[in-house]
Design a protein around this motif. Structure first.
Motif, PDB file in Angstrom:
ATOM      1  N   GLU A   8       0.948  -1.216   0.071  1.00 20.84           N
ATOM      2  CA  GLU A   8       0.113  -0.097  -0.073  1.00 20.84           C
ATOM      3  C   GLU A   8       0.884   1.106   0.147  1.00 20.84           C
ATOM      4  O   GLU A   8       1.744   1.215   0.559  1.00 20.84           O
ATOM      5  N   GLU A  48     -10.227 -12.919   2.327  1.00 19.59           N
ATOM      6  CA  GLU A  48      -9.320 -12.510   3.606  1.00 19.59           C
ATOM      7  C   GLU A  48      -8.129 -13.257   3.619  1.00 19.59           C
ATOM      8  O   GLU A  48      -7.119 -12.757   4.113  1.00 19.59           O
ATOM      9  N   ILE A  88      -5.614 -11.453   6.587  1.00 17.07           N
ATOM     10  CA  ILE A  88      -6.236 -11.028   7.747  1.00 17.07           C
ATOM     11  C   ILE A  88      -7.056 -12.139   8.341  1.00 17.07           C
ATOM     12  O   ILE A  88      -7.852 -11.661   9.132  1.00 17.07           O
ATOM     13  N   GLN A 105      -7.262 -12.048  11.915  1.00 14.83           N
ATOM     14  CA  GLN A 105      -7.723 -10.739  12.468  1.00 14.83           C
ATOM     15  C   GLN A 105      -9.408 -11.065  12.557  1.00 14.83           C
ATOM     16  O   GLN A 105      -9.983  -9.920  13.010  1.00 14.83           O
ATOM     17  N   GLY A 126     -14.040  -9.712   5.601  1.00 12.53           N
ATOM     18  CA  GLY A 126     -13.890  -9.031   6.919  1.00 12.53           C
ATOM     19  C   GLY A 126     -14.811  -9.142   8.032  1.00 12.53           C
ATOM     20  O   GLY A 126     -14.344  -8.954   9.218  1.00 12.53           O
ATOM     21  N   GLU A 175     -11.030  -5.183  12.508  1.00  8.04           N
ATOM     22  CA  GLU A 175     -10.822  -3.787  13.116  1.00  8.04           C
ATOM     23  C   GLU A 175     -10.362  -2.849  12.143  1.00  8.04           C
ATOM     24  O   GLU A 175     -10.648  -1.631  12.327  1.00  8.04           O
ATOM     25  N   ASP A 176      -9.514  -3.358  10.984  1.00 10.01           N
ATOM     26  CA  ASP A 176      -8.618  -2.344  10.306  1.00 10.01           C
ATOM     27  C   ASP A 176     -10.051  -1.577   9.280  1.00 10.01           C
ATOM     28  O   ASP A 176     -10.532  -2.172   8.431  1.00 10.01           O
ATOM     29  N   LYS A 177      -9.677  -0.228   9.626  1.00  7.11           N
ATOM     30  CA  LYS A 177     -10.484   0.523   8.923  1.00  7.11           C
ATOM     31  C   LYS A 177     -10.384   0.729   7.746  1.00  7.11           C
ATOM     32  O   LYS A 177     -11.298   1.385   6.746  1.00  7.11           O
ATOM     33  N   LYS A 178      -9.270   0.319   7.034  1.00  5.36           N
ATOM     34  CA  LYS A 178      -9.079   0.328   5.554  1.00  5.36           C
ATOM     35  C   LYS A 178      -9.587  -0.724   4.820  1.00  5.36           C
ATOM     36  O   LYS A 178      -9.706  -0.746   3.749  1.00  5.36           O
ATOM     37  N   ILE A 179     -10.064  -1.891   5.475  1.00  6.81           N
ATOM     38  CA  ILE A 179     -10.705  -2.873   4.960  1.00  6.81           C
ATOM     39  C   ILE A 179     -12.131  -3.017   5.338  1.00  6.81           C
ATOM     40  O   ILE A 179     -13.163  -3.415   4.265  1.00  6.81           O
ATOM     41  N   HIS A 202     -13.244   7.556   4.860  1.00  6.48           N
ATOM     42  CA  HIS A 202     -13.112   6.104   4.679  1.00  6.48           C
ATOM     43  C   HIS A 202     -14.600   5.696   4.092  1.00  6.48           C
ATOM     44  O   HIS A 202     -14.486   4.689   3.052  1.00  6.48           O
TER      45      HIS A 202
END
Lengths: 218, 438
Positions: free
Chosen positions: A10, B113, B118, B121, B189, B318-322, B355
């Motif tokens: 990224e 995933e 991830i 996660q 996710g 948790e990851d806010k980019k996903i 986001h």
């Protein structure tokens, strides 16, 4: 997972690069899929599998193009002409015993690989509870591969689907005809250069462009 | 002069028409054993489970040759996926095997995933909900199998009971996801939204009455002479045949091999649940009936364990980019974005708004590579081969559909048997053409 399996990183927020175009007029962009190759040790029981194949199959050196370990999955790239022989050994050797051919499917790496049409064979060993992927690459000009239907009869329909969608010709297949598309269909729809249709709308002759030509956020 | 012998009867004059060597031609053929006809069964036929076409060559009532024609329901889902972002993929794949949408979604989500790296996660609660939904879906899918197979073999009341209980499960699905079928509930996710309290109550109610109902089905069918005659020794396929033809799922287990990916190659934490893998040695339609019936009982056990271990917590990574930015809530007009989330992105947090905008318009990027993920769907191994070029859309997604692969077994089961047993054998594979043709 090996070092070189990390192939994309990224950069910037959500990967904005270059001009940072957010208008969408850039259209759909396909990235070049990098070619991976892993070195020993492969980790896990992958070394054991590769050793067993090397021992059971004398032409190992000529038939295996490269070995890739990525995301905990083992992929052997096989010389197309050798795929049936390799499958035979994979099924019959006592140390390998891949009894089940789970899946055969194609991927078109247009613009990335000169031998753009890839066929992936997903093998499952029920005895050892292992999975492996064999992959072959052929050109669109000469899309020939030996059929594995003699070894795994389940490949019958799956090879037909791969022929139907990608135009890959499996030599020795008992009945290589289209299966999902109509018999008189022209072209192979899953190829990346297959033309997509737009949708005409009833407004001043306008047309919704095909999906690959639409305004799109990359 | 008359061209044919004639005689007078009380009904009038009767001519017996013959000519040439016709009598010799007819006499040379044994009408019982030489009569070969080709019958086209389907694609529109009530007992081919959708648009499956069988071309049958018959000698009397015996099938001598059987060929299958599929593709009538091909909708190009795999191709369509390549022009939508990764999250939108759930909406497409759920429509493949329409009796097992949760499995299609979960297989896809697990593949994405794994590509994203991830897997570790995913919150426990999301995984437990996935398992619970999958097992509910397995029961509803097996119920449709039992109902339709019962109908095809003459047990019409089974159809009514099977669909009645399935309807209860679909009501549970509607409470949880907002939709009865094709829910796009399991997303890369996590899951789309949390399980409401009233749905838990309804699942408990289901667990309360279902074991008794399963016993009732067994009482209804198992001793029935017609049911026994139509299933026992019919459409036999042994383990060797299954493996050669790539047959997995209940059909393989009915032949005696206890191969269930939930046990043998666990995913979603199935190794931590207590359940058995029912098998049978009969290798016929009867064995498949026994296996599916007992699988429903095992699924009930798993659902109970899911309820016991369901703890409050996150349902999305948790990851806010996903993580999909929406917090869905049930409004008066159905499922939609919650008012709190809208208040947050519009009035309080600029970053949340960014986001939301980026994920919804563009989607997340998935590192280049390929994975193959296999899960145990009601019909057998459901495999997802997903390839990413590093972009926001799938480069290629292929589904190894158990219906597609298993249908190859029909000629092996049908040839040499009776025409009526083609129906029983085909039904015992439980094919879903939406999945087969994709």
């Amino acid at each position: 997972m090996s070092e070189d399996s990390v192939v994309s990183s990224e950069h910037g927020m959500f990967g904005v690069g270059g001009t940072g175009d957010t208008s969408g007029f850039g259209g759909l962009q396909r990235l070049a899929v990098p070619v991976l190759e892993s070195q020993r040790p492969f980790g896990g029981d992958f070394d054991e599998v590769v050793d067993a194949l090397e021992e059971a199959y004398p032409q190992f050196g000529d038939a295996i193009e490269r070995v890739v370990v990525d995301r905990g999955e083992l992929t052997l790239h096989i010389v197309p002409a050798k795929i049936a022989e390799v499958c035979q050994v994979m099924r019959d050797d006592m140390a390998l015993r891949y009894e089940l051919l789970s899946s055969v499917s194609g991927v078109d790496y247009l613009g990335t690989d000169e031998r753009r049409l890839h066929v992936a064979y997903q093998l499952t060993s029920m005895t050892y509870r292992r999975r492996i992927r064999l992959e072959c690459a052929v050109t669109a000009q000469d899309p020939h591969l030996p059929s594995v239907t003699n070894i795994y009869p389940t490949a019958d329909w799956q090879e037909r689907e791969t022929y139907d969608m990608f135009g890959i010709i499996f030599d020795g297949h008992p009945n290589l005809t289209r299966i999902l598309m109509p018999d008189d269909w022209e072209g192979h729809p899953q190829r990346k250069d297959y033309p997509l249709g737009g949708v005409p709308v009833e407004y001043k002759g306008a047309e919704i462009p095909p999906p690959d030509q639409r305004r799109t956020y990359r | 002069m008359s061209y044919a012998p004639e005689r007078e009867t009380t009904e009038g004059r009767v001519f017996t028409v013959t000519g040439g060597d016709w009598a010799d031609v007819v006499g040379a053929h044994d009408p019982v054993h030489d009569e070969r006809i080709v019958v086209n069964m389907g694609p529109q036929h009530p007992s081919t489970h959708g648009v499956l076409r069988l071309v049958l060559e018959l000698e009397g009532e015996t099938v001598t040759d059987c060929r299958l024609v599929v593709g009538y329901l091909h909708t190009g889902i795999e191709k369509n996926l390549e022009y939508r972002n990764w999250t939108q993929g759930s909406t497409f794949v759920t429509r493949m095997d329409y009796l097992a949408p949760i499995f299609n979604e979960t297989g896809y989500s697990l593949a994405v995933e794994k590509l994203l790296g991830i897997v570790e996660q995913i919150p426990d609660r999301a995984t437990t909900i996935r398992v619970m939904m999958m097992e509910l879906n397995r029961i509803s899918s097996h119920l449709v199998w039992l109902a339709t197979t019962g109908m095809e073999l003459g047990a019409l009341s089974m159809m009514i009971y099977g669909f009645r209980e399935r309807e209860f499960i679909l009501d549970i699905f509607e409470m949880i996801t907002g939709l009865r079928m094709n829910m796009a509930y399991v997303r890369p996710g996590g899951v789309a939204q949390d399980v409401p309290a009233e749905a838990i109550k309804k699942i408990k109610e289901f667990l309360g009455f279902m074991p008794k109902r399963l016993n009732e089905y067994e009482d209804l069918l198992s001793g029935q002479p017609i049911w026994l005659a139509r299933t026992k020794g019919v459409a036999v396929l042994d383990v060797t045949g299954c493996l050669a033809l790539g047959i997995t799922g209940p059909v393989l287990r009915s032949a005696g091999l206890g191969w269930d990916l939930r046990k043998t190659m666990p995913y979603c934490g199935y190794e931590t649940y207590q359940f058995d893998v029912p098998t049978s040695d009969d290798a016929d339609v009867w064995g498949r009936y026994q296996v599916r019936l007992n699988e429903m009982r095992e699924s009930l056990k798993i659902i109970q364990q899911c309820l016991d271990r369901l703890r409050p917590g996150a349902i999305m990574v948790e990851d806010k980019k996903i993580a999909w930015p929406a917090q869905l809530a049930m409004g008066v007009d159905g499922l939609g974005n919650s008012l709190e989330h809208i208040a947050k992105i519009m009035g309080q947090s600029m970053e949340s708004l960014i986001h939301h905008f980026k994920l919804v318009t563009e989607g997340f990027r998935v590192p280049a590579g390929q994975v193959y993920v296999q899960i145990e769907a009601p019909r057998g191994e459901l495999g997802v081969h997903a390839v990413s070029d590093g972009g926001t859309r799938p480069y290629r997604v292929h589904y190894r559909e158990p219906s597609f692969v298993n249908l190859q077994a029909i000629p092996a089961m049908a040839e040499g048997g009776l025409l009526a047993d083609v129906i029983a054998g085909g039904a015992s594979l439980d094919p879903v053409m939406g999945g087969c043709d994709r």
